[in-house]
Design an enzyme around this catalytic site. Sequence first.
Site, PDB file in Angstrom:
ATOM      1  N   ASN A   1     -10.688   7.265   3.298  1.00  0.00           N
ATOM      2  CA  ASN A   1     -11.157   8.575   4.738  1.00  0.00           C
ATOM      3  C   ASN A   1     -11.458  10.399   4.034  1.00  0.00           C
ATOM      4  OD1 ASN A   1      -7.958   6.361   5.561  1.00  0.00           O
ATOM      5  ND2 ASN A   1     -10.256   6.835   6.779  1.00  0.00           N
TER       6      ASN A   1
ATOM      7  N   ASN B   1      -7.452  10.096  15.192  1.00  0.00           N
ATOM      8  CA  ASN B   1      -7.931  10.405  12.804  1.00  0.00           C
ATOM      9  C   ASN B   1      -6.768  11.078  12.451  1.00  0.00           C
ATOM     10  OD1 ASN B   1     -10.827   9.246  13.776  1.00  0.00           O
ATOM     11  ND2 ASN B   1     -10.429   9.869  11.761  1.00  0.00           N
TER      12      ASN B   1
ATOM     13  N   TYR C   1     -10.875  -5.773  10.663  1.00  0.00           N
ATOM     14  CA  TYR C   1     -10.184  -4.647  10.641  1.00  0.00           C
ATOM     15  C   TYR C   1      -9.843  -4.071  12.399  1.00  0.00           C
ATOM     16  CZ  TYR C   1      -7.202  -0.431  11.734  1.00  0.00           C
ATOM     17  OH  TYR C   1      -5.805   0.491  12.078  1.00  0.00           O
TER      18      TYR C   1
ATOM     19  N   LYS D   1      -7.401  -5.022  15.567  1.00  0.00           N
ATOM     20  CA  LYS D   1      -6.007  -4.759  16.586  1.00  0.00           C
ATOM     21  C   LYS D   1      -6.502  -5.109  17.920  1.00  0.00           C
ATOM     22  CE  LYS D   1      -4.350  -1.531  13.728  1.00  0.00           C
ATOM     23  NZ  LYS D   1      -2.925  -1.815  13.567  1.00  0.00           N
TER      24      LYS D   1
ATOM     25  N   PHE E   1     -21.588  11.931   5.055  1.00  0.00           N
ATOM     26  CA  PHE E   1     -22.242  10.682   4.820  1.00  0.00           C
ATOM     27  C   PHE E   1     -22.755  11.379   6.293  1.00  0.00           C
ATOM     28  CE2 PHE E   1     -20.600   8.732   1.996  1.00  0.00           C
ATOM     29  CZ  PHE E   1     -19.099   8.548   1.883  1.00  0.00           C
TER      30      PHE E   1
ATOM     31  N   SER F   1      -5.474   1.964  17.157  1.00  0.00           N
ATOM     32  CA  SER F   1      -6.646   2.703  16.793  1.00  0.00           C
ATOM     33  C   SER F   1      -7.613   3.103  17.674  1.00  0.00           C
ATOM     34  CB  SER F   1      -7.300   1.845  15.385  1.00  0.00           C
ATOM     35  OG  SER F   1      -8.214   2.834  15.439  1.00  0.00           O
TER      36      SER F   1
ATOM     37  N   ASN G   1       0.705  -1.057  -0.170  1.00  0.00           N
ATOM     38  CA  ASN G   1       0.284   0.129  -0.029  1.00  0.00           C
ATOM     39  C   ASN G   1       0.918   1.275  -0.156  1.00  0.00           C
ATOM     40  OD1 ASN G   1      -2.548   1.272  -0.242  1.00  0.00           O
ATOM     41  ND2 ASN G   1      -2.602   2.048   1.686  1.00  0.00           N
TER      42      ASN G   1
HETATM   43  P1  NAD Z   1      -0.498   2.762   5.138  1.00  0.00           P
HETATM   44  O1  NAD Z   1      -0.937   1.466   5.073  1.00  0.00           O
HETATM   45  O2  NAD Z   1      -0.277   3.807   4.541  1.00  0.00           O
HETATM   46  O3  NAD Z   1       1.237   2.358   6.014  1.00  0.00           O
HETATM   47  C1  NAD Z   1       0.786   0.978   6.484  1.00  0.00           C
HETATM   48  C2  NAD Z   1       1.879   0.156   5.987  1.00  0.00           C
HETATM   49  O4  NAD Z   1       2.840  -1.452   5.987  1.00  0.00           O
HETATM   50  C3  NAD Z   1       2.086   0.298   3.508  1.00  0.00           C
HETATM   51  O5  NAD Z   1       3.313   0.986   2.897  1.00  0.00           O
HETATM   52  C4  NAD Z   1       2.054  -1.029   3.381  1.00  0.00           C
HETATM   53  O6  NAD Z   1       2.426  -1.558   2.252  1.00  0.00           O
HETATM   54  C5  NAD Z   1       2.663  -1.640   4.920  1.00  0.00           C
HETATM   55  N1  NAD Z   1       2.191  -3.450   4.933  1.00  0.00           N
HETATM   56  C6  NAD Z   1       1.380  -3.744   4.861  1.00  0.00           C
HETATM   57  N2  NAD Z   1       1.475  -5.130   5.333  1.00  0.00           N
HETATM   58  C7  NAD Z   1       2.508  -5.945   4.924  1.00  0.00           C
HETATM   59  C8  NAD Z   1       2.868  -6.533   5.370  1.00  0.00           C
HETATM   60  N3  NAD Z   1       2.799  -7.945   5.646  1.00  0.00           N
HETATM   61  N4  NAD Z   1       4.700  -6.515   5.223  1.00  0.00           N
HETATM   62  C9  NAD Z   1       5.361  -5.382   4.888  1.00  0.00           C
HETATM   63  N5  NAD Z   1       4.739  -4.010   5.376  1.00  0.00           N
HETATM   64  C10 NAD Z   1       3.438  -4.816   5.011  1.00  0.00           C
HETATM   65  O7  NAD Z   1      -1.415   2.873   6.189  1.00  0.00           O
HETATM   66  P2  NAD Z   1      -0.860   3.682   7.526  1.00  0.00           P
HETATM   67  O8  NAD Z   1      -2.143   4.982   7.840  1.00  0.00           O
HETATM   68  O9  NAD Z   1       0.464   4.413   7.345  1.00  0.00           O
HETATM   69  O10 NAD Z   1      -1.213   3.195   9.260  1.00  0.00           O
HETATM   70  C11 NAD Z   1       0.463   2.781   9.722  1.00  0.00           C
HETATM   71  C12 NAD Z   1      -0.299   1.853  11.111  1.00  0.00           C
HETATM   72  O11 NAD Z   1      -1.424   2.510  11.643  1.00  0.00           O
HETATM   73  C13 NAD Z   1      -1.501   0.720  10.691  1.00  0.00           C
HETATM   74  O12 NAD Z   1      -1.117  -0.520  11.623  1.00  0.00           O
HETATM   75  C14 NAD Z   1      -2.500   1.084  10.878  1.00  0.00           C
HETATM   76  O13 NAD Z   1      -3.427  -0.046  11.014  1.00  0.00           O
HETATM   77  C15 NAD Z   1      -2.346   2.104  12.400  1.00  0.00           C
HETATM   78  N6  NAD Z   1      -3.592   2.942  12.563  1.00  0.00           N
HETATM   79  C16 NAD Z   1      -4.040   4.485  11.175  1.00  0.00           C
HETATM   80  C17 NAD Z   1      -5.108   5.206  11.473  1.00  0.00           C
HETATM   81  C18 NAD Z   1      -5.453   6.075  10.013  1.00  0.00           C
HETATM   82  O14 NAD Z   1      -6.105   6.651  10.251  1.00  0.00           O
HETATM   83  N7  NAD Z   1      -4.070   5.864   9.386  1.00  0.00           N
HETATM   84  C19 NAD Z   1      -5.648   5.665  12.520  1.00  0.00           C
HETATM   85  C20 NAD Z   1      -5.053   4.695  13.461  1.00  0.00           C
HETATM   86  C21 NAD Z   1      -4.406   3.485  13.205  1.00  0.00           C
HETATM   87  C1  WQD Z   2     -14.162  10.736   9.084  1.00  0.00           C
HETATM   88  C2  WQD Z   2     -15.664  11.112   9.034  1.00  0.00           C
HETATM   89  C3  WQD Z   2     -16.991   9.845   7.765  1.00  0.00           C
HETATM   90  C4  WQD Z   2     -15.451  10.016   3.829  1.00  0.00           C
HETATM   91  C5  WQD Z   2     -10.920   5.329   9.769  1.00  0.00           C
HETATM   92  C6  WQD Z   2     -10.415   3.888  10.513  1.00  0.00           C
HETATM   93  C7  WQD Z   2      -9.853   4.113  11.443  1.00  0.00           C
HETATM   94  C8  WQD Z   2      -8.746   4.685  11.797  1.00  0.00           C
HETATM   95  C9  WQD Z   2      -9.239   6.375   9.915  1.00  0.00           C
HETATM   96  C10 WQD Z   2      -7.456   2.868  10.316  1.00  0.00           C
HETATM   97  C11 WQD Z   2     -16.571  10.056   9.224  1.00  0.00           C
HETATM   98  C12 WQD Z   2     -16.841  11.402   7.231  1.00  0.00           C
HETATM   99  C13 WQD Z   2     -15.689  10.239   5.236  1.00  0.00           C
HETATM  100  C14 WQD Z   2     -16.106  10.595   3.005  1.00  0.00           C
HETATM  101  C15 WQD Z   2     -17.512  11.670   4.970  1.00  0.00           C
HETATM  102  N1  WQD Z   2      -8.250   4.318  10.021  1.00  0.00           N
HETATM  103  N2  WQD Z   2     -16.604  11.256   5.444  1.00  0.00           N
HETATM  104  N3  WQD Z   2     -17.589  11.167   2.989  1.00  0.00           N
HETATM  105  O1  WQD Z   2     -14.140   7.107   9.838  1.00  0.00           O
HETATM  106  O2  WQD Z   2     -13.602   7.994  12.050  1.00  0.00           O
HETATM  107  O3  WQD Z   2     -12.305   5.897  10.648  1.00  0.00           O
HETATM  108  O4  WQD Z   2     -10.227   5.689   9.055  1.00  0.00           O
HETATM  109  O5  WQD Z   2      -6.996   3.101  11.889  1.00  0.00           O
HETATM  110  O6  WQD Z   2     -10.601   3.177  12.238  1.00  0.00           O
HETATM  111  O7  WQD Z   2     -12.166   4.270  11.376  1.00  0.00           O
HETATM  112  O8  WQD Z   2     -11.919   8.191   8.933  1.00  0.00           O
HETATM  113  O9  WQD Z   2     -11.761   9.740   7.336  1.00  0.00           O
HETATM  114  O10 WQD Z   2     -12.859   7.536   6.793  1.00  0.00           O
HETATM  115  O11 WQD Z   2     -14.518   9.358   8.272  1.00  0.00           O
HETATM  116  O12 WQD Z   2     -18.354  12.360   4.902  1.00  0.00           O
HETATM  117  O13 WQD Z   2     -16.334  10.521   1.471  1.00  0.00           O
HETATM  118  O14 WQD Z   2     -15.897  11.362   7.826  1.00  0.00           O
HETATM  119  O15 WQD Z   2     -18.334   9.884   7.806  1.00  0.00           O
HETATM  120  O16 WQD Z   2     -17.823  11.237  10.089  1.00  0.00           O
HETATM  121  P1  WQD Z   2     -12.294   7.251  10.031  1.00  0.00           P
HETATM  122  P2  WQD Z   2     -12.317   8.746   8.271  1.00  0.00           P
END
Ligand code: NAD
Ligand code: WQD
Length: 344
Positions: A202, A182, A152, A156, A221, A127, A37
Amino acid sequence: MKQKILVTGGTGYIGSHTVVELQNAGYDVIIVDNLSNSNAEVIDGIEKISGIRPLFAELDCNDKEGLNKLFTENPGIKGIIHFAASKAVGESVQKPLLYYRNNLVTLINLLELMPQHGIEGIVFSSSCTVYGQPDILPVTEDAPIKPALSPYGNTKQINEEIIRDTIYAGADFKSIILRYFNPIGAHPSAEIGELPNGVPQNLVPFLTQTALGIRKELSVFGDDYDTPDGSCIRDYINVADLAKAHVIAIERMLENKSEDKLEIFNLGTGRGVSVLELINAFEKGTGVKVPYKIVGRREGDIEKVWANPERANKVLGWTAKESVEDTIVTAWNWQLKLRERGIQ
Ligand code: NAD
Ligand code: WQD
């Protein structure tokens, strides 16, 4: 002597920003990523910012032998920050086994290998999704964990339990679990940022792509929630602020600043912001209008959630510094940079 840190998922959104902050703090970083990704060009962006090109191994963390070989060939790794995972909530509903395998086996592999290679601690990316819809807001780390609303979110929760049970069974390493709210925005240099594959799920990447004309209009939404303007509320945290918390967490573990072998922290600003407020902040900060329409609620959406970050503030000495208003502009600058590079 620079301490070596392994960052799994280090070419991803949060991982790449964390690599920069680790390098700025003097750590020697090794990235493992399977590029499922992200892409390797992110490393060029990291180098442009920090002036240091991290070692990069294209490797799947499901490959335990490959990880073992990496640790053997790179002795002296003291800590791990484990970002690598699949993170799309909607996709997890369609492909649960992919999520359970990818998000659980990768962690188990690392935990099994750590004692064999003298690795002292692991920071885990969790998360706020583990809380579901909290009964009390702002939400503290002691809030009850609610049944997950997606595979998902369940991964976690299970990951946290795996770490807890392993440490309580006497594992010879520490862990700090960071529950992100977020994360949004991009590095102020606009050299790295969020680069979702395909149609963004997102809010912020969809919003900036709409503002640039890549998407026709943003669907909001729902505006019939029990919130001041009817749209959902979230705790949007600057990704660079989030990254800085990881450096503090690694230092805390490696310098044995805590007696506890397992600690959990909420990483948020403590401020709830609605979808409509975020759109307004974007338009005020950039001068660019965002065409949007109100549509029905998205299934599984939490109505409102924001952090009580006091434990991280007091115990880690970390506070989110950047405002949502400033952060959303960094997301726009990043979107403009992508257009300049012909990427989006
Ligand atoms: P991202 O997808 O940008 O980064 C994840 C990276 O991990 C990617 O580069 C992907 O290529 C790599 N990857 C996935 N599976 C792999 C594997 N099996 N081996 C090696 N590499 C692998 O996501 P992000 O937004 O940077 O999120 C990073 C972490 O934070 C994740 O664990 C996610 O669940 C957590 N998180 C993200 C958010 C968010 O909103 N972005 C919120 C809460 C928690
Ligand atoms: C934010 C708000 C939507 C898109 C998710 C995962 C969470 C974490 C972060 C990994 C919400 C609204 C969104 C759109 C909208 N990821 N929205 N129109 O859902 O809070 O969290 O991403 O860990 O685990 O659940 O983030 O950015 O998708 O949404 O109105 O096109 O924006 O309804 O209220 P979310 P999001």
